[in-house]
Design a protein around this motif. Structure first.
Motif, PDB file in Angstrom:
ATOM      1  N   GLU A  92       0.862  -1.267  -0.111  1.00  0.00           N
ATOM      2  CA  GLU A  92       0.058  -0.001   0.185  1.00  0.00           C
ATOM      3  C   GLU A  92       0.856   1.373   0.025  1.00  0.00           C
ATOM      4  O   GLU A  92       0.598   2.117  -0.727  1.00  0.00           O
ATOM      5  CB  GLU A  92      -0.931   0.125   1.344  1.00  0.00           C
ATOM      6  N   ILE A  93       1.990   1.220   0.820  1.00  0.00           N
ATOM      7  CA  ILE A  93       2.769   2.305   0.966  1.00  0.00           C
ATOM      8  C   ILE A  93       3.519   2.520  -0.371  1.00  0.00           C
ATOM      9  O   ILE A  93       3.376   3.707  -0.886  1.00  0.00           O
ATOM     10  CB  ILE A  93       3.914   2.217   1.952  1.00  0.00           C
ATOM     11  N   GLU A  95       2.488   1.410  -3.410  1.00  0.00           N
ATOM     12  CA  GLU A  95       1.390   2.269  -4.401  1.00  0.00           C
ATOM     13  C   GLU A  95       1.096   3.606  -4.316  1.00  0.00           C
ATOM     14  O   GLU A  95       0.861   4.395  -5.213  1.00  0.00           O
ATOM     15  CB  GLU A  95       0.099   1.209  -4.192  1.00  0.00           C
ATOM     16  N   ARG A  96       0.903   3.862  -2.989  1.00  0.00           N
ATOM     17  CA  ARG A  96       0.597   5.434  -2.676  1.00  0.00           C
ATOM     18  C   ARG A  96       1.846   6.353  -3.275  1.00  0.00           C
ATOM     19  O   ARG A  96       1.788   7.317  -3.846  1.00  0.00           O
ATOM     20  CB  ARG A  96       0.645   5.476  -1.210  1.00  0.00           C
ATOM     21  N   ASP A  97       3.120   5.659  -2.934  1.00  0.00           N
ATOM     22  CA  ASP A  97       4.458   6.308  -3.502  1.00  0.00           C
ATOM     23  C   ASP A  97       4.531   6.384  -5.072  1.00  0.00           C
ATOM     24  O   ASP A  97       4.740   7.570  -5.403  1.00  0.00           O
ATOM     25  CB  ASP A  97       5.703   5.723  -2.696  1.00  0.00           C
ATOM     26  N   ALA A  99       2.130   6.450  -7.071  1.00  0.00           N
ATOM     27  CA  ALA A  99       0.819   7.401  -7.400  1.00  0.00           C
ATOM     28  C   ALA A  99       1.404   8.749  -7.325  1.00  0.00           C
ATOM     29  O   ALA A  99       1.307   9.716  -8.277  1.00  0.00           O
ATOM     30  CB  ALA A  99      -0.392   7.217  -6.660  1.00  0.00           C
ATOM     31  N   GLU A 100       1.826   8.899  -6.236  1.00  0.00           N
ATOM     32  CA  GLU A 100       2.621  10.160  -6.064  1.00  0.00           C
ATOM     33  C   GLU A 100       3.538  10.641  -6.968  1.00  0.00           C
ATOM     34  O   GLU A 100       3.774  11.643  -7.635  1.00  0.00           O
ATOM     35  CB  GLU A 100       2.917  10.545  -4.478  1.00  0.00           C
TER      36      GLU A 100
END
Length: 121
Positions: A92-93, A95-97, A99-100
């Motif tokens: 999840e981290i 994927e979030r990174d 996306a950013e």
């Protein structure tokens, strides 16, 4: 009672007592034989119980080993589940990174295009 009658009575009673004694000896012999047979049967039964108890002991050893293996498997599964939860968290981290990072790349791409347009113009 005359001495002859007395003697006959003593012989008769002696014979009767001897017969009674012989019968008691026979009964005693039979009791001894029955005691030997019962003792043999009891020893045989005790031997079988020892054998059965040995089987139960083996079953209990196997059950104890199964319990230990069950506990080891349970602990291993808990570690795997914890690792998977950590892995999900890391994913999840990431994927979030990612996306950013894509947003930053998109911003950079648009700035590059802006700079290219200014240079052309």
């Amino acid at each position: 009672m005359s001495p002859t009658e007395y003697q006959e009575l003593v012989e008769f009673l002696g014979h009767q007592f001897a017969e009674i004694d012989r019968r008691f000896t026979e009964v005693d012999r039979r009791f001894t034989e029955m005691d030997r047979r019962f003792t043999g049967r009891f020893d045989e039964i005790a031997g079988r119980f020892d054998e059965i108890n040995g089987h139960f002991d083996e079953i209990y050893r196997r059950l104890e080993r199964l319990e230990q293996e069950y506990q080891a498997i349970t602990q291993a599964l808990r570690r795997i589940e914890a690792g998977m939860a950590d892995e999900r968290g890391r994913r999840e981290i990431l994927e979030r990174d990612l996306a950013e990072l894509k947003r930053h790349v998109a911003v950079l791409q648009s700035r590059i295009e802006e700079i290219e347009q200014r240079l052309e113009g």
